[in-house]
Design an enzyme around this catalytic site. Sequence first.
Site, PDB file in Angstrom:
ATOM      1  N   LYS A 112       0.684  -6.460  -7.188  1.00  0.00           N
ATOM      2  CA  LYS A 112       0.368  -5.435  -8.198  1.00  0.00           C
ATOM      3  C   LYS A 112      -1.009  -5.700  -8.814  1.00  0.00           C
ATOM      4  O   LYS A 112      -1.756  -4.764  -9.118  1.00  0.00           O
ATOM      5  CB  LYS A 112       1.438  -5.418  -9.292  1.00  0.00           C
ATOM      6  N   LYS A 192       6.850   3.770   4.999  1.00  0.00           N
ATOM      7  CA  LYS A 192       8.179   4.062   4.469  1.00  0.00           C
ATOM      8  C   LYS A 192       8.140   5.431   3.772  1.00  0.00           C
ATOM      9  O   LYS A 192       7.139   5.737   3.100  1.00  0.00           O
ATOM     10  CB  LYS A 192       8.535   2.956   3.472  1.00  0.00           C
ATOM     11  N   LYS A 195       7.604   9.506  -2.046  1.00  0.00           N
ATOM     12  CA  LYS A 195       6.929  10.637  -2.681  1.00  0.00           C
ATOM     13  C   LYS A 195       5.439  10.352  -2.809  1.00  0.00           C
ATOM     14  O   LYS A 195       4.604  11.210  -2.545  1.00  0.00           O
ATOM     15  CB  LYS A 195       7.546  10.835  -4.071  1.00  0.00           C
TER      16      LYS A 195
END
Length: 324
Positions: A112, A192, A195
Amino acid sequence: MKGRVFSGARPTGKQHIGNYLGAIQSYVKLQQDYDCIYCIVDIHALTTLEDTHLLKENTREMMLDWLAAGLDPEKSILFIQSHVPEVMELHTLLSMVTPLGWLLRVATFKEKVKLQPHNVNYGLVGYPVLMTADIVLYKADTIPVGEDQLPHLEMARDIVRRFTYLFGEVFPEPKAKLTTFPMVIGLDGERKMSKSCDNDVELAASPEETTQRIRTAFTDPARQYRNDPGHPEVCNIYSLHHFYNPDRLDEIATQCRGAAIGCVDCKNILAEGVNRDLAPFRERRAEIAQRPGYVDEVFADGARRAHVIAKETIKEVKEKMGLP
Ligand code: SF4
């Protein structure tokens, strides 16, 4: 006595077929054998979201999908994380027993940091502590996880063991229930389904939208022309046929390899399968969406029931920690 399952998911809005095949259908099945607590973890979403104006709508849309898919508020506790504020209190208390070194070594934290170097907030580091608080606040003992999520659960178990060592037993050590979460590849054939990658097929889309969407999918790159023989084993449309047309796999593979079927026809067969499979879901979703205030009632009732457990746990934790 039944075991207690906990699972949380970020409020990503309308769910797609990857969410359903990957998680929601397992959530539904677990209701038969466990007391289940399913939570939309809106606070977790704040660690990466910069724009929060969609949180409310996304949370509602997600719950509509969960309910239509078969999550039953009579059987399970369905609620929003921030509606039970004790989770933030427990997060703070558990943060006092969690060595910083453990958190800085977490692989997802390092990822991250690379992904959002402009927003390395404290919440990112404390994410595993909040996740542990989610689980142990409700004394859940069974956590459905895929193999890739095992390290996260191990951290929760470490935090519980450390708390128990320092203050005594309050929480059961949560155990993994290894669940097969099939990895559903998106329409781009590479990543994968998600959205954010814009490669998904929404559960609640209309049949026409679904067909149009599937038509945009990438297929076997070797099939440039209609007469080129195909390779179903490398084609994502074929992998989706496993879920939606399992009884036609041999037929489709043979026709693809012999160029007896074109990709447009093959995608239409898939779209028909998806639309057939999702028809009852879509009917239920439309019906639930029309009931005024129903989703809010589900959230309120879930929060009420979750709160009863949370209040007791926090009382025990404070006593053990010696808080006056
Ligand atoms: Fe894929 Fe079907 Fe085209 Fe074969 S015919 S490459 S399985 S979409």
